[in-house]
Scaffold this active site. Structure first.
Site, PDB file in Angstrom:
ATOM      1  N   HIS A  52      -5.053  -1.310  -4.767  1.00  7.71           N
ATOM      2  CA  HIS A  52      -5.554  -0.287  -3.861  1.00  7.71           C
ATOM      3  C   HIS A  52      -6.445   0.650  -4.646  1.00  7.71           C
ATOM      4  O   HIS A  52      -6.059   1.151  -5.689  1.00  7.71           O
ATOM      5  CB  HIS A  52      -4.381   0.440  -3.201  1.00  7.71           C
ATOM      6  CG  HIS A  52      -3.608  -0.488  -2.319  1.00  7.71           C
ATOM      7  ND1 HIS A  52      -2.526  -1.198  -2.755  1.00  7.71           N
ATOM      8  CD2 HIS A  52      -3.839  -0.889  -1.042  1.00  7.71           C
ATOM      9  CE1 HIS A  52      -2.099  -1.988  -1.787  1.00  7.71           C
ATOM     10  NE2 HIS A  52      -2.872  -1.828  -0.734  1.00  7.71           N
ATOM     11  N   LYS A  64     -11.985  -5.446   7.792  1.00  6.50           N
ATOM     12  CA  LYS A  64     -11.940  -6.134   6.510  1.00  6.50           C
ATOM     13  C   LYS A  64     -12.961  -7.254   6.415  1.00  6.50           C
ATOM     14  O   LYS A  64     -13.471  -7.727   7.431  1.00  6.50           O
ATOM     15  CB  LYS A  64     -10.537  -6.685   6.265  1.00  6.50           C
ATOM     16  CG  LYS A  64      -9.990  -7.474   7.434  1.00  6.50           C
ATOM     17  CD  LYS A  64      -8.524  -7.843   7.206  1.00  6.50           C
ATOM     18  CE  LYS A  64      -8.029  -8.748   8.302  1.00  6.50           C
ATOM     19  NZ  LYS A  64      -6.970  -9.646   7.925  1.00  6.50           N
ATOM     20  N   CYS A 113       0.790  -1.231   0.000  1.00  4.21           N
ATOM     21  CA  CYS A 113       0.000   0.000   0.000  1.00  4.21           C
ATOM     22  C   CYS A 113       0.829   1.292   0.000  1.00  4.21           C
ATOM     23  O   CYS A 113       0.506   2.200  -0.777  1.00  4.21           O
ATOM     24  CB  CYS A 113      -1.058   0.009   1.094  1.00  4.21           C
ATOM     25  SG  CYS A 113      -0.675  -0.922   2.567  1.00  4.21           S
ATOM     26  N   ARG A 120       7.387 -10.944   5.216  1.00  6.54           N
ATOM     27  CA  ARG A 120       7.026 -10.812   6.631  1.00  6.54           C
ATOM     28  C   ARG A 120       7.810 -11.840   7.426  1.00  6.54           C
ATOM     29  O   ARG A 120       7.874 -13.004   7.040  1.00  6.54           O
ATOM     30  CB  ARG A 120       5.523 -11.033   6.815  1.00  6.54           C
ATOM     31  CG  ARG A 120       4.754  -9.992   6.021  1.00  6.54           C
ATOM     32  CD  ARG A 120       3.279 -10.049   6.250  1.00  6.54           C
ATOM     33  NE  ARG A 120       2.616  -9.140   5.319  1.00  6.54           N
ATOM     34  CZ  ARG A 120       1.320  -9.046   5.175  1.00  6.54           C
ATOM     35  NH1 ARG A 120       0.526  -9.795   5.918  1.00  6.54           N
ATOM     36  NH2 ARG A 120       0.808  -8.206   4.313  1.00  6.54           N
ATOM     37  N   ASP A 162      -2.533  -7.881  -5.356  1.00 10.54           N
ATOM     38  CA  ASP A 162      -2.937  -6.727  -4.570  1.00 10.54           C
ATOM     39  C   ASP A 162      -3.484  -5.610  -5.449  1.00 10.54           C
ATOM     40  O   ASP A 162      -3.139  -5.509  -6.625  1.00 10.54           O
ATOM     41  CB  ASP A 162      -1.696  -6.209  -3.827  1.00 10.54           C
ATOM     42  CG  ASP A 162      -2.051  -5.561  -2.509  1.00 10.54           C
ATOM     43  OD1 ASP A 162      -3.262  -5.441  -2.210  1.00 10.54           O
ATOM     44  OD2 ASP A 162      -1.128  -5.173  -1.776  1.00 10.54           O
ATOM     45  N   HIS A 166      -8.226  -1.758   0.241  1.00 14.14           N
ATOM     46  CA  HIS A 166      -7.154  -2.708  -0.057  1.00 14.14           C
ATOM     47  C   HIS A 166      -7.862  -4.021  -0.367  1.00 14.14           C
ATOM     48  O   HIS A 166      -8.742  -4.415   0.388  1.00 14.14           O
ATOM     49  CB  HIS A 166      -6.258  -2.980   1.153  1.00 14.14           C
ATOM     50  CG  HIS A 166      -5.717  -1.758   1.838  1.00 14.14           C
ATOM     51  ND1 HIS A 166      -4.385  -1.583   2.065  1.00 14.14           N
ATOM     52  CD2 HIS A 166      -6.326  -0.674   2.376  1.00 14.14           C
ATOM     53  CE1 HIS A 166      -4.188  -0.450   2.726  1.00 14.14           C
ATOM     54  NE2 HIS A 166      -5.357   0.115   2.922  1.00 14.14           N
ATOM     55  N   GLN A 172       1.069 -11.004  -3.293  1.00 15.16           N
ATOM     56  CA  GLN A 172      -0.365 -10.734  -3.225  1.00 15.16           C
ATOM     57  C   GLN A 172      -0.861 -10.270  -4.587  1.00 15.16           C
ATOM     58  O   GLN A 172      -0.148  -9.568  -5.291  1.00 15.16           O
ATOM     59  CB  GLN A 172      -0.627  -9.621  -2.213  1.00 15.16           C
ATOM     60  CG  GLN A 172      -0.199  -9.972  -0.810  1.00 15.16           C
ATOM     61  CD  GLN A 172      -0.414  -8.808   0.144  1.00 15.16           C
ATOM     62  OE1 GLN A 172       0.025  -7.698  -0.095  1.00 15.16           O
ATOM     63  NE2 GLN A 172      -1.103  -9.074   1.242  1.00 15.16           N
TER      64      GLN A 172
END
Length: 661
Positions: A407, A490, A356, A385, A405, A536, A403
RNA sequence: GCCAGCGUGGCUCAACGGUAGAGCGCCGCUUUCGUAAAGCGGAUGUUGUGGGUUCAAAUCCCACCGCUGGCUCCA
């Protein structure tokens, strides 16, 4: 004479002057029921029943009877453990999804061989066939009693209970604080097996003592138990770690590092197909594709809050050589270094734990009018991570993952529509792949304020938005407090792996906080700056975990569109080598992933190999086919499908690929 | 990170103080075969790493690394 009405409609007269509970017990026992239910409350057969009310019999066929059985067997196990190890302190022992456990605090370390001994003792207890007798006593008295027995965990439990009285269950010499209900007698315990020993913190908190937990399971009869154990064994064969190795999909090695996945060529095909598919979906939905680097400066993460909020699960920051040398000269300790980084006195780079902040910088790079919104930035972004070592596992829990991902930056008015379409996309993903055993969870902020950024109003608004959308998606959902991301609540989509563990895949998250922290803006119709809201979202979640789950879902036998190898050409003998090569070339030219079986094997062996390699289609070419310019098609599970022209075959396979079936 | 168990050829496993072995796979040769395993021969291991005990360690002890199942945290 009084009449009792059971909810199956049957009426039962009760002898006058006898307790109603006793009548219920007799009726239940006669019908083979193990408990009775009134409303949601299950009552065991020795518990005094309310004088009035409608009663349902709980028979061995109903799922809740298994819960009762397992709960009782866990007590029997605790009894056995106490007989064998008298100094043990009892914690809790509930029934769980496929069995039960009990937590013990004891000096002696349990070893797997102890399980057999405990089981043996349990059988003795079952034979003794004591009644599970319920009794109650006032709180203070109960507390005094368990304290006198040295059962400190039970005392802690009682302290946390509501109400004035505490219920106990006594069977033989064993007594336990328990809400019940239980079997009428230990002799009804059926078939059980102790499965494994594990550590567990008291109340799940790592600050507390580490207890020893024994897991087991129980069924009403031996057959059901055996069937269940066989099913578990069968499920283990689907394990993505085993199939991933067999089918050469991915590789993990401590040479690279724990939790760092190497995608092998075949696994990469699966991932690539998923990526290509979803990328097309995104472009058709008005997303923009972006690429961002794998690291970013500490300052950015200080602004986002990842550093320090998320610090514990990150790889430590990277610091350049000069700075490092300088700090060493100053004899700066590691602790001090951390402090100075937190304060922003020392700069560094972070391996990105989330995408993000980078996407936010892309948003910030240009001015935005309300007319441009929503801006949807998508990237297959790899994040790192530093998960605790004990948590890693196969592809489903790793330290570096990608991901799918994106945004979304939108106006508050657009927000719910955007959330809804993200949820729709996630549903499309799951439905296309046939992942139906999915649970929807709305993850909300918990009471620990230190874990979250942003104002209470922002959180309340975001949670309201999510609830509003999730009510309309037509899927049942649960709300769980304390599972939110640090920046917002979420909607999570949760699936199970082959051994029943639940994993979060897709996620849609609302965020009012990062736009605020980064000072994001758009110019509204009123010609004034406004703050956008962020969503997200990741329909797959992470490709590593998703593919891991997918391997188990398909047991390694991917549908044609995902199969690493779609067709294998099997020549009968050397005479058709040239023709077979031609067929292979044709298939490849048509865009199919085709291989040819090595020569020097009989056709049976080639078929067997291709089947075990889980190749969806085989084409057998012998003298007959070569002569007529045909191929004989065979499916890995459907067997021989007859002969056809190569062009027909290509058309057929392309249709199946397009259908994603 | 914590608790427990486990690390032996590419894979699955045996040997459990006394010369590391099997099946599959791999390599070579023979066979060219019609819908789930052709035959013969061969190579392959500093037993996770490092220490220790012992005349002798895959085997016993210690430390580390990794894996598995849990606990906690998360995609």
């Amino acid at each position: 004479m009084p009449t009792l009405i059971l909810s199956d409609g049957s009426r039962h007269t009760i002898p006058e002057g006898r307790p109603i509970a006793e009548s219920l017990r007799i009726i239940a026992a006669k019908s083979g029921a193990v408990a009775v239910k009134t409303g949601d409350a299950m009552l065991d057969l020795y518990t005094p029943a309310p004088v009035e009310g409608e009663f349902t019999l709980v028979t061995k066929e109903s799922p809740e009877s298994l819960e009762l059985l397992r709960h009782s067997v866990s007590h029997i196990m605790a009894d056995a453990v106490m007989r064998l190890f008298p100094k043990v302190k009892l914690a809790i022992g509930p029934a769980i999804e496929n069995g039960f456990y009990y937590d013990f605090d004891m000096e002696q370390k349990l070893i797997p061989e102890d399980l057999a001994r405990i089981e043996e003792e349990m059988r003795r207890i079952v034979k003794e066939n004591a009644i599970f007798r319920r009794f109650e006593m006032p709180r203070a008295e109960a507390l005094a009693r368990v304290r006198a027995e040295g059962q400190t965990y039970k005392a802690e439990l009682i302290e946390g209970l509501e109400g004035d009285t505490v219920s106990f269950y006594e069977s033989g010499k064993f007594t336990d604080v328990c809400r019940g209900p239980h079997l009428a007698r230990a002799g009804f315990a059926g078939a059980f097996k102790l499965l494994n020993i594990a550590g567990a913190y008291w109340r799940g908190d790592e600050k507390n003592a580490m207890l020893q937990r024994i897991y087991g399971t129980a069924f009403w009869n031996e057959t059901a138990l055996k069937a269940h154990l066989a099913q578990v064994e069968e499920a283990k064969k689907r394990d993505h770690r085993i199939l991933g190795k067999q089918l050469e999909l991915f590789h993990l090695t401590d040479v690279v590092g724990p939790g760092l996945v190497l995608w092998m060529p075949k696994g990469s095909i699966v991932r690539m197909e998923l990526e290509n598919w979803i990328r097309r979906e995104l472009l058709s939905r008005g997303y923009d594709v972006v690429y961002t680097p794998h690291i970013g400066r500490l300052g950015m993460y200080r602004t986002s809050g990842h550093f320090p909020y998320y610090q514990d699960s990150q790889y430590p920051p990277l610091i350049d050589r000069e700075t490092m040398k300088q700090l060493a000269d100053e004899k700066c300790s590691c602790g001090e270094l951390c402090n100075r980084m937190e304060k922003g006195e020392v700069d560094g780079y972070l391996l990105k734990p989330m995408n993000c902040p980078h996407h936010i910088q892309i948003y910030k790079a240009s001015q935005h009018s309300y007319r441009d919104l929503p801006v949807r930035l998508a990237e297959f972004g790899t994040v790192y991570r530093f998960e605790q070592s004990g948590e890693l596992g196969g592809m489903v829990r790793v330290r570096g993952f990608t991901q799918d991902d994106a945004h979304l930056f939108c106006t508050p008015e657009q927000l719910e529509g955007e959330i809804a379409s993200c949820v729709e996309l996630t549903k499309l993903v799951l439905e296309t792949l046939g992942l139906t055993d999915v649970v929807v969870r709305v993850s909300l902020r918990g009471p620990e304020s230190g874990k979250y950024v942003g104002s209470a109003e922002n959180w309340a608004r975001a949670e309201e938005n999510l609830r509003h959308v999730v009510k309309n998606i037509g899927m049942p959902y649960t709300e769980v407090v304390g599972e939110a991301a640090f920046y917002g609540p979420k909607i999570d989509f949760i699936v199970r792996d082959c051994i029943g563990r639940q994993w979060q895949l897709g996620t849609v998250q609302v965020d009012y906080n990062l736009p605020e922290r980064f000072g994001l803006e758009y110019i509204g119709a009123d010609n004034a700056p406004h703050q956008p809201v962020m969503v997200h979202r990741a329909p797959f979640g992470s490709l590593e975990r998703f593919v891991g789950i997918l391997i188990e879902h398909y047991a390694g036998a991917f549908p044609l569109w995902l199969a690493p190898e779609q067709v294998r050409v099997l020549p009968i003998s050397e005479g058709q080598a040239e023709y077979a090569q031609g067929v292979l070339k044709g298939l490849r030219a048509a865009g199919l992933r085709a291989e040819i079986a090595p020569a020097n094997e009989k056709i049976g062996a080639k078929i067997r190999q291709a089947t075990m390699d889980k190749v969806p289609y085989m084409v057998v070419v012998g003298a007959r086919e070569a002569e007529q310019g045909q191929v004989a098609l065979r499916h890995r599970t459907q067997g021989d499908l007859g002969a056809m022209k190569p062009e027909e075959l290509v058309e057929r396979l392309k249709r199946e690929i397009a259908e994603k079936k």
